[in-house]
Design a protein around this motif. Structure first.
Motif, PDB file in Angstrom:
ATOM      1  N   LYS A  94       0.735  -1.259   0.023  1.00 46.62           N
ATOM      2  CA  LYS A  94      -0.092   0.125   0.086  1.00 46.62           C
ATOM      3  C   LYS A  94       1.113   1.149   0.032  1.00 46.62           C
ATOM      4  O   LYS A  94       0.484   2.123  -0.312  1.00 46.62           O
ATOM      5  CB  LYS A  94      -0.838  -0.039   1.343  1.00 46.62           C
ATOM      6  CG  LYS A  94      -2.163  -0.916   1.069  1.00 46.62           C
ATOM      7  CD  LYS A  94      -3.102  -0.841   2.279  1.00 46.62           C
ATOM      8  CE  LYS A  94      -4.084  -1.420   2.143  1.00 46.62           C
ATOM      9  NZ  LYS A  94      -5.197  -1.616   3.205  1.00 46.62           N
ATOM     10  N   GLN A  95       2.142   1.353   0.398  1.00 49.41           N
ATOM     11  CA  GLN A  95       3.060   2.312   0.419  1.00 49.41           C
ATOM     12  C   GLN A  95       3.572   2.774  -0.716  1.00 49.41           C
ATOM     13  O   GLN A  95       4.052   3.751  -0.987  1.00 49.41           O
ATOM     14  CB  GLN A  95       4.058   2.071   1.373  1.00 49.41           C
ATOM     15  CG  GLN A  95       3.569   2.131   3.182  1.00 49.41           C
ATOM     16  CD  GLN A  95       4.620   1.755   3.857  1.00 49.41           C
ATOM     17  OE1 GLN A  95       5.232   0.350   4.049  1.00 49.41           O
ATOM     18  NE2 GLN A  95       5.355   2.698   4.441  1.00 49.41           N
ATOM     19  N   ILE A  96       3.581   1.931  -2.042  1.00 47.57           N
ATOM     20  CA  ILE A  96       4.339   2.076  -3.105  1.00 47.57           C
ATOM     21  C   ILE A  96       3.738   3.199  -3.698  1.00 47.57           C
ATOM     22  O   ILE A  96       2.549   3.230  -4.042  1.00 47.57           O
ATOM     23  CB  ILE A  96       4.152   0.694  -3.798  1.00 47.57           C
ATOM     24  CG1 ILE A  96       4.937  -0.578  -3.282  1.00 47.57           C
ATOM     25  CG2 ILE A  96       4.952   0.881  -5.194  1.00 47.57           C
ATOM     26  CD1 ILE A  96       4.972  -1.827  -4.009  1.00 47.57           C
ATOM     27  N   SER A  97       4.644   3.868  -4.178  1.00 45.40           N
ATOM     28  CA  SER A  97       4.246   5.166  -5.045  1.00 45.40           C
ATOM     29  C   SER A  97       5.020   5.344  -6.183  1.00 45.40           C
ATOM     30  O   SER A  97       6.319   4.702  -6.404  1.00 45.40           O
ATOM     31  CB  SER A  97       4.111   6.300  -4.208  1.00 45.40           C
ATOM     32  OG  SER A  97       5.406   6.844  -4.052  1.00 45.40           O
ATOM     33  N   SER A  98       4.962   6.118  -7.153  1.00 50.00           N
ATOM     34  CA  SER A  98       5.730   6.217  -8.235  1.00 50.00           C
ATOM     35  C   SER A  98       7.006   7.414  -8.053  1.00 50.00           C
ATOM     36  O   SER A  98       7.755   7.767  -9.058  1.00 50.00           O
ATOM     37  CB  SER A  98       5.160   6.808  -9.685  1.00 50.00           C
ATOM     38  OG  SER A  98       4.485   8.060  -9.238  1.00 50.00           O
ATOM     39  N   ASN A  99       6.699   7.745  -6.694  1.00 55.86           N
ATOM     40  CA  ASN A  99       8.275   8.764  -6.320  1.00 55.86           C
ATOM     41  C   ASN A  99       9.400   8.274  -6.204  1.00 55.86           C
ATOM     42  O   ASN A  99      10.402   8.737  -5.993  1.00 55.86           O
ATOM     43  CB  ASN A  99       7.808   9.463  -4.973  1.00 55.86           C
ATOM     44  CG  ASN A  99       6.188  10.382  -5.240  1.00 55.86           C
ATOM     45  OD1 ASN A  99       6.141  10.848  -6.344  1.00 55.86           O
ATOM     46  ND2 ASN A  99       5.677  10.532  -4.329  1.00 55.86           N
TER      47      ASN A  99
ATOM     48  N   HIS B 125      -2.124  -7.133  -2.700  1.00 57.12           N
ATOM     49  CA  HIS B 125      -1.583  -7.481  -3.838  1.00 57.12           C
ATOM     50  C   HIS B 125      -1.049  -6.390  -5.028  1.00 57.12           C
ATOM     51  O   HIS B 125      -1.833  -5.451  -4.914  1.00 57.12           O
ATOM     52  CB  HIS B 125      -2.481  -8.523  -4.694  1.00 57.12           C
ATOM     53  CG  HIS B 125      -3.014  -9.840  -4.016  1.00 57.12           C
ATOM     54  ND1 HIS B 125      -3.552 -10.672  -4.595  1.00 57.12           N
ATOM     55  CD2 HIS B 125      -2.442 -10.101  -2.839  1.00 57.12           C
ATOM     56  CE1 HIS B 125      -3.927 -11.712  -3.641  1.00 57.12           C
ATOM     57  NE2 HIS B 125      -3.091 -11.596  -2.582  1.00 57.12           N
ATOM     58  N   ILE B 126       0.062  -6.741  -5.724  1.00 55.66           N
ATOM     59  CA  ILE B 126       0.290  -5.653  -6.697  1.00 55.66           C
ATOM     60  C   ILE B 126       0.723  -6.702  -7.813  1.00 55.66           C
ATOM     61  O   ILE B 126       1.539  -7.842  -7.784  1.00 55.66           O
ATOM     62  CB  ILE B 126       1.317  -4.698  -6.196  1.00 55.66           C
ATOM     63  CG1 ILE B 126       1.732  -3.816  -7.326  1.00 55.66           C
ATOM     64  CG2 ILE B 126       2.695  -5.325  -6.098  1.00 55.66           C
ATOM     65  CD1 ILE B 126       2.442  -2.573  -6.827  1.00 55.66           C
ATOM     66  N   HIS B 127       0.628  -6.250  -9.121  1.00 50.49           N
ATOM     67  CA  HIS B 127       1.301  -6.707 -10.232  1.00 50.49           C
ATOM     68  C   HIS B 127       2.552  -6.332 -10.649  1.00 50.49           C
ATOM     69  O   HIS B 127       3.034  -5.060 -10.265  1.00 50.49           O
ATOM     70  CB  HIS B 127       0.168  -6.382 -11.481  1.00 50.49           C
ATOM     71  CG  HIS B 127       0.367  -7.284 -12.879  1.00 50.49           C
ATOM     72  ND1 HIS B 127      -0.251  -8.377 -13.065  1.00 50.49           N
ATOM     73  CD2 HIS B 127       1.492  -7.330 -13.600  1.00 50.49           C
ATOM     74  CE1 HIS B 127      -0.146  -9.077 -14.117  1.00 50.49           C
ATOM     75  NE2 HIS B 127       1.066  -8.273 -14.573  1.00 50.49           N
ATOM     76  N   ALA B 128       3.309  -7.282 -11.297  1.00 48.17           N
ATOM     77  CA  ALA B 128       4.697  -7.050 -11.505  1.00 48.17           C
ATOM     78  C   ALA B 128       4.986  -7.601 -12.931  1.00 48.17           C
ATOM     79  O   ALA B 128       4.543  -8.808 -13.165  1.00 48.17           O
ATOM     80  CB  ALA B 128       5.643  -7.409 -10.567  1.00 48.17           C
TER      81      ALA B 128
ATOM     82  N   VAL C 199       8.213   2.081 -11.182  1.00 51.64           N
ATOM     83  CA  VAL C 199       6.924   1.738 -10.790  1.00 51.64           C
ATOM     84  C   VAL C 199       5.977   2.902 -11.647  1.00 51.64           C
ATOM     85  O   VAL C 199       6.496   3.974 -12.212  1.00 51.64           O
ATOM     86  CB  VAL C 199       6.674   2.572  -9.319  1.00 51.64           C
ATOM     87  CG1 VAL C 199       5.196   2.586  -9.018  1.00 51.64           C
ATOM     88  CG2 VAL C 199       7.493   1.803  -8.339  1.00 51.64           C
ATOM     89  N   GLY C 200       5.051   2.237 -12.333  1.00 48.72           N
ATOM     90  CA  GLY C 200       4.176   2.918 -13.371  1.00 48.72           C
ATOM     91  C   GLY C 200       2.621   2.641 -13.295  1.00 48.72           C
ATOM     92  O   GLY C 200       2.460   1.702 -12.355  1.00 48.72           O
ATOM     93  N   PRO C 201       1.936   3.133 -13.921  1.00 48.48           N
ATOM     94  CA  PRO C 201       0.479   2.965 -13.716  1.00 48.48           C
ATOM     95  C   PRO C 201       0.019   1.353 -14.129  1.00 48.48           C
ATOM     96  O   PRO C 201       0.517   1.091 -15.000  1.00 48.48           O
ATOM     97  CB  PRO C 201      -0.206   3.846 -14.666  1.00 48.48           C
ATOM     98  CG  PRO C 201       0.620   4.138 -15.618  1.00 48.48           C
ATOM     99  CD  PRO C 201       2.142   4.099 -15.043  1.00 48.48           C
ATOM    100  N   ASN C 202      -1.092   1.039 -13.343  1.00 47.37           N
ATOM    101  CA  ASN C 202      -1.608  -0.279 -13.533  1.00 47.37           C
ATOM    102  C   ASN C 202      -2.489  -0.235 -14.926  1.00 47.37           C
ATOM    103  O   ASN C 202      -3.789  -0.063 -14.621  1.00 47.37           O
ATOM    104  CB  ASN C 202      -2.277  -0.915 -12.359  1.00 47.37           C
ATOM    105  CG  ASN C 202      -2.765  -2.206 -12.937  1.00 47.37           C
ATOM    106  OD1 ASN C 202      -2.547  -3.019 -13.979  1.00 47.37           O
ATOM    107  ND2 ASN C 202      -3.494  -2.995 -11.883  1.00 47.37           N
TER     108      ASN C 202
ATOM    109  N   HIS D  24      -4.851  -2.531  -7.288  1.00 45.35           N
ATOM    110  CA  HIS D  24      -3.839  -1.539  -6.988  1.00 45.35           C
ATOM    111  C   HIS D  24      -3.541  -0.593  -8.425  1.00 45.35           C
ATOM    112  O   HIS D  24      -3.612  -1.174  -9.631  1.00 45.35           O
ATOM    113  CB  HIS D  24      -2.332  -2.258  -6.689  1.00 45.35           C
ATOM    114  CG  HIS D  24      -1.536  -1.079  -6.067  1.00 45.35           C
ATOM    115  ND1 HIS D  24      -0.973  -0.058  -6.399  1.00 45.35           N
ATOM    116  CD2 HIS D  24      -1.040  -1.310  -4.723  1.00 45.35           C
ATOM    117  CE1 HIS D  24      -0.109   0.440  -5.716  1.00 45.35           C
ATOM    118  NE2 HIS D  24      -0.172  -0.298  -4.437  1.00 45.35           N
ATOM    119  N   LYS D  25      -3.471   0.751  -8.327  1.00 49.58           N
ATOM    120  CA  LYS D  25      -3.365   1.471  -9.378  1.00 49.58           C
ATOM    121  C   LYS D  25      -2.111   1.559 -10.186  1.00 49.58           C
ATOM    122  O   LYS D  25      -1.851   2.076 -11.046  1.00 49.58           O
ATOM    123  CB  LYS D  25      -3.804   2.980  -8.984  1.00 49.58           C
ATOM    124  CG  LYS D  25      -5.235   3.176  -8.188  1.00 49.58           C
ATOM    125  CD  LYS D  25      -5.466   4.559  -7.924  1.00 49.58           C
ATOM    126  CE  LYS D  25      -6.909   4.678  -7.155  1.00 49.58           C
ATOM    127  NZ  LYS D  25      -7.043   6.121  -7.064  1.00 49.58           N
TER     128      LYS D  25
END
Length: 262
Positions: free
Chosen positions: A9-14, A53-56, A83-86, A95-96
């Motif tokens: 949940k903490q992951i961002s594109s920053n 969950h997050i896609h990779a 890190v990019g948009p889903n 996850h976005k």
């Protein structure tokens, strides 16, 4: 000093420096569009200790670094991603954002018996049968007892021929259509469980609406069948589970998954 472990949940594109401890809950190969014998990418769904969950994606130019290093249902420490948009056409998570591996991505298998196995995104049947609005671009998981099934059908499109089978779960509540190699897989389980209830989890199915009713169908590469004949599982209890999706039953399903993978 040990590095801080980040939650999904903490992951961002920053940043690219995300330190994850994750389980690979789903993994599949996407073939090259013009040469299906060659892998184009490896797609992963990762789960953290909170169950998120997050896609990779592992692209073809870095496949050689990871192809034999990552395995489904195992636990890993990972670090450093783009890190990019889903923006996937069919999304495996809500996850976005999604992650893309680079040559510098760090991957190391680890072991932690206390790490939870929240690998499913189970959807209760009432959300598919009671006129709920369902996002048809989001893949979901369904669980139930197979109550009936149809004969295998052949579908012709030009020179290509495909096979499909319709399976009905839980007293006609939901129909699932399986295509291609999944037909052989489900037939094997149906033949083996002729004298006992067959409980199935269809992982990463696509919902579709027809005349006001939803059904689910398999996708070419994302969908997986996980099933086990559970002699001691009361069908009435299974129906209750599909209404409440109790955590205890999900834990049972996850244990069944581990048995199948062992």
């Amino acid at each position: 000093m040990a590095k801080q472990i980040h939650d999904i949940k903490q992951i961002s594109s920053n940043s690219m420096q995300w330190n994850l401890k994750v389980r690979v809950v789903r993994m599949w190969i996407m073939p090259d569009l013009f040469n299906p014998q060659i892998p184009f990418s490896i797609e992963l769904v990762l789960q953290d200790s909170k169950g998120d969950h997050i896609h990779a994606t592992i692209g073809k130019y870095v496949l050689k670094f990871f192809r034999n290093k990552i395995h489904e249902l195992r636990l890993y420490r990972m670090n450093y991603f783009v890190v990019g948009p889903n923006n996937l056409k069919l999304r495996t998570t809500t996850h976005k954002l999604k992650l893309t591996f680079t040559q510098k991505t760090f991957v190391e298998e680890t072991n932690d018996p206390s790490f939870h196995m929240n690998i499913f995104n189970l959807r209760p049947f009432h959300q598919l049968t009671n006129e709920h609005d369902v996002d048809e671009t989001e893949l979901l998981d369904v669980v139930g007892q197979v109550v009936t099934y149809e004969d295998v059908k052949t579908y012709n499109q030009g020179d290509d021929q495909s096979f499909l089978i319709n399976v009905v779960l839980e007293d006609d509540q939901i129909m699932a259509t399986l295509w291609s190699e999944l037909v052989d897989q489900i037939q094997h389980h149906l033949n083996e469980s002729a004298d006992e209830p067959l409980i199935v989890v269809f992982q990463h199915m696509k919902p579709q609406k027809y005349r006001g009713n939803y059904s689910v169908r398999s996708c070419w590469y994302q969908t997986k069948i996980r099933c086990r004949s559970l002699l001691n599982l009361n069908p009435d209890y299974l129906h209750h589970v599909n209404q409440t999706l109790s955590e205890s039953f999900e834990q049972v399903l996850n244990k069944v998954t581990l048995l199948e993978m062992s």
